[in-house]
Design an enzyme around this catalytic site. Structure first.
Site, mmCIF file in Angstrom:
data_model
loop_
_atom_site.group_PDB
_atom_site.id
_atom_site.type_symbol
_atom_site.label_atom_id
_atom_site.label_comp_id
_atom_site.label_asym_id
_atom_site.label_seq_id
_atom_site.Cartn_x
_atom_site.Cartn_y
_atom_site.Cartn_z
ATOM 1 N N LYS A 122 0.863 -1.190 0.000
ATOM 2 C CA LYS A 122 0.000 0.000 0.000
ATOM 3 C C LYS A 122 0.887 1.222 0.000
ATOM 4 O O LYS A 122 2.015 1.181 0.497
ATOM 5 C CB LYS A 122 -0.872 0.007 1.252
ATOM 6 C CG LYS A 122 -2.146 0.803 1.098
ATOM 7 C CD LYS A 122 -3.216 -0.025 0.444
ATOM 8 C CE LYS A 122 -4.443 0.780 0.123
ATOM 9 N NZ LYS A 122 -5.568 -0.109 -0.231
ATOM 10 N N ASP A 176 -6.720 4.155 -4.833
ATOM 11 C CA ASP A 176 -7.432 4.018 -3.564
ATOM 12 C C ASP A 176 -8.115 5.382 -3.364
ATOM 13 O O ASP A 176 -8.389 6.065 -4.360
ATOM 14 C CB ASP A 176 -6.446 3.660 -2.429
ATOM 15 C CG ASP A 176 -7.150 3.107 -1.190
ATOM 16 O OD1 ASP A 176 -7.520 1.931 -1.195
ATOM 17 O OD2 ASP A 176 -7.354 3.862 -0.219
HETATM 18 N N1 GLU Z 1 -7.114 0.013 -3.206
HETATM 19 C C1 GLU Z 1 -7.853 -1.146 -3.557
HETATM 20 C C2 GLU Z 1 -7.983 -2.075 -2.364
HETATM 21 O O1 GLU Z 1 -8.080 -1.597 -1.241
HETATM 22 C C3 GLU Z 1 -7.358 -1.810 -4.833
HETATM 23 C C4 GLU Z 1 -5.944 -2.276 -4.846
HETATM 24 C C5 GLU Z 1 -5.475 -2.773 -6.214
HETATM 25 O O2 GLU Z 1 -6.266 -2.842 -7.151
HETATM 26 O O3 GLU Z 1 -4.289 -3.109 -6.300
HETATM 27 O O4 GLU Z 1 -8.059 -3.273 -2.460
#
Ligand code: GLU
Length: 449
Positions: free
Chosen positions: A132, A172
């Site tokens: 993240k 996100d």
């Molecule tokens: N931010 C999204 C999540 O919380 C997607 C992450 C992604 O597609 O890599 O899962």
């Protein structure tokens, strides 16, 4: 000869480890406690996990990258933000997880999100590890060009740590396909390599059809599976939704399509209430208002806006919290329980705090934790990677069919190691055990590293 039995008090070990090494990371501690609370018994009954010290190997992120982002605003001021990438764990595949641009972003929040992502990605069944990132950058009120300049500046450092088999971020909060376009363009400019290092791109340049819809649609598919497992269905149910971003609005869209009555959406300042349910025209106008024009809900022309209110006091059958972590506390949970809510599925990551989760689970509410319920987004990111790697573009129908199938499989994985005692499955426990087991067994298969 009997093998030596190793005894330990897992809750104490977790507490001690976190207090020693992550003492000021509240959100991270919260998410780790939640997982180990659920898997404690399972962990303790497997001496191989204790012997291999899986506990510390899973809690400690692989690495945390932090960098300065320098950019220029429209008035010519030089501005500084802190950028991060937490590469949490790549045991199950390249680091995968979104980028969040929000003033609240710090190491604790990104560690919690990275940790959650490891379990979420494990549940999808796809080869993806957890990561993240983001920045403490608040795009609210900034011009489009300022946001573009920030994205370009952010990628100057971030690009060094990315690669299609190494680390593949996505969006996100406040990072949608527009921002991903700026980031991808800058990656290309710097490296000259047109490759799948970001997901959530526009379908015009390597993005997957259905990626923007995936988290919200997937949430509703997961909800349908949970209801089906309890001999219930969605039709005619009243739904309250929080948030008014990509996840919330696509969840609302799918809910309307499936014949439910959507009573609310919300933003950080209040709740927009639709007495007779939101219709398709409202939804289309909301998408333009929020996703394109980034305007506050209070200036929306239809529905009734209640300033300072959360949606949870509105009597309904189903709640879909799609805003952010810890948006729903014990008081809110009790309110919903009193209103006989049937099911809650989390579109956001950890929107219910621990007390709220425990309250709804013990009240027999069907509760779908975010790491399972909102995994549709990252699952379609996984499909985008496959398309990029094979230079293909699949159509919306094919992606949506696969998403539905994956959400069904995730549902089945979450109930693989639990029973439906008292008639309601404890999906939180099931999701935590499944994700943990896949990760821990793989770690052990790799030996010590
Ligand atoms: N931010 C999204 C999540 O919380 C997607 C992450 C992604 O597609 O890599 O899962």
């Amino acid at each position: 000869m009997h093998a030596k039995v190793v005894h330990m008090d897992i809750n104490n070990s977790v507490k001690e480890y976190l207090n020693n090494f992550h003492s000021s990371s509240d959100e991270f501690k919260q998410s780790v406690y939640e997982v180990f609370n659920d898997i404690g018994e399972y962990y303790q009954s497997h001496s191989e996990y204790i012997k291999a010290n899986v506990l510390e190997r899973i809690i400690e992120p692989d690495r945390i990258i932090k960098f300065r982002v320098t950019w220029e605003d429209d008035s010519g001021n030089i501005r500084i933000n802190r950028g991060y990438r937490v590469q949490f764990n790549n045991t199950l595949g390249a680091y995968k997880g979104g980028l969040r641009f929000h003033q609240s972003v710090n190491e604790s929040i990104l560690k919690f999100l990275g940790f959650e992502q490891c379990f979420k990605n494990a549940l999808t069944g796809l080869p993806m590890g957890g990561g993240k990132g983001g920045a403490d950058f608040n795009p609210k009120g900034l011009s489009e060009r300022e946001i573009m300049r920030f994205c370009h500046a952010f990628m100057i450092d971030l690009h060094k740590y990315l690669g299609p088999e190494l680390d593949v971020p996505a969006g996100d909060i406040n990072v949608g396909s527009k921002e991903i376009g700026y980031l991808f363009g800058q990656y290309l400019r710097i490296t000259q390599r047109w490759e799948g290092v970001l997901t959530g791109k526009s379908p015009g340049f390597g993005g997957s059809c259905g990626r923007s819809e995936a988290t919200g649609y997937g949430l509703v598919y997961f909800l349908e599976e949970m209801l089906r497992a309890h001999h219930l269905d969605l039709k005619g149910k009243k739904v309250i939704i929080s948030g008014a971003g990509n996840v919330a609005l696509h969840a609302a869209e799918k809910c309307i399509h499936e014949g439910t009555i959507v009573l609310s959406v919300s933003d950080s300042k209040g709740t927009l209430y639709f007495k007779n349910g939101m219709n398709v025209q409202d939804l289309d106008a909301l998408k333009t208002h929020r996703l394109e024009n980034r305007k506050p809900l209070s200036t929306f022309t239809s529905g009734e806006y209640f300033s300072g209110k959360k949606p949870w006091y509105i009597p309904a059958d189903i709640a879909l919290p799609c805003a952010t972590q810890n948006e729903l506390d014990l008081v809110d949970a009790k309110e919903m329980i009193n209103n006989n809510i049937i099911a809650i599925a989390e579109g956001a990551n950890m929107p219910l705090n621990h007390a709220a989760q425990d309250a709804v689970i013990s009240a027999g509410v069907i509760y779908g934790p975010g790491k399972a319920a909102n995994a549709g987004g990252v699952a379609v990111s996984g499909l985008e990677r496959s398309q990029n790697a094979t230079l293909q573009n699949w159509d919306l129908r094919s992606v949506d069919d696969q998403l539905r199938k994956i959400m069904k499989e995730i549902h089945n994985r979450t109930i693989q190691y639990i029973d439906g005692k008292n008639g309601v499955f404890n999906y939180r426990k099931g999701a935590n055990i499944y994700g943990f087991k896949r990760l821990a067994d793989t770690l052990i298969a790799y030996g010590v590293h």
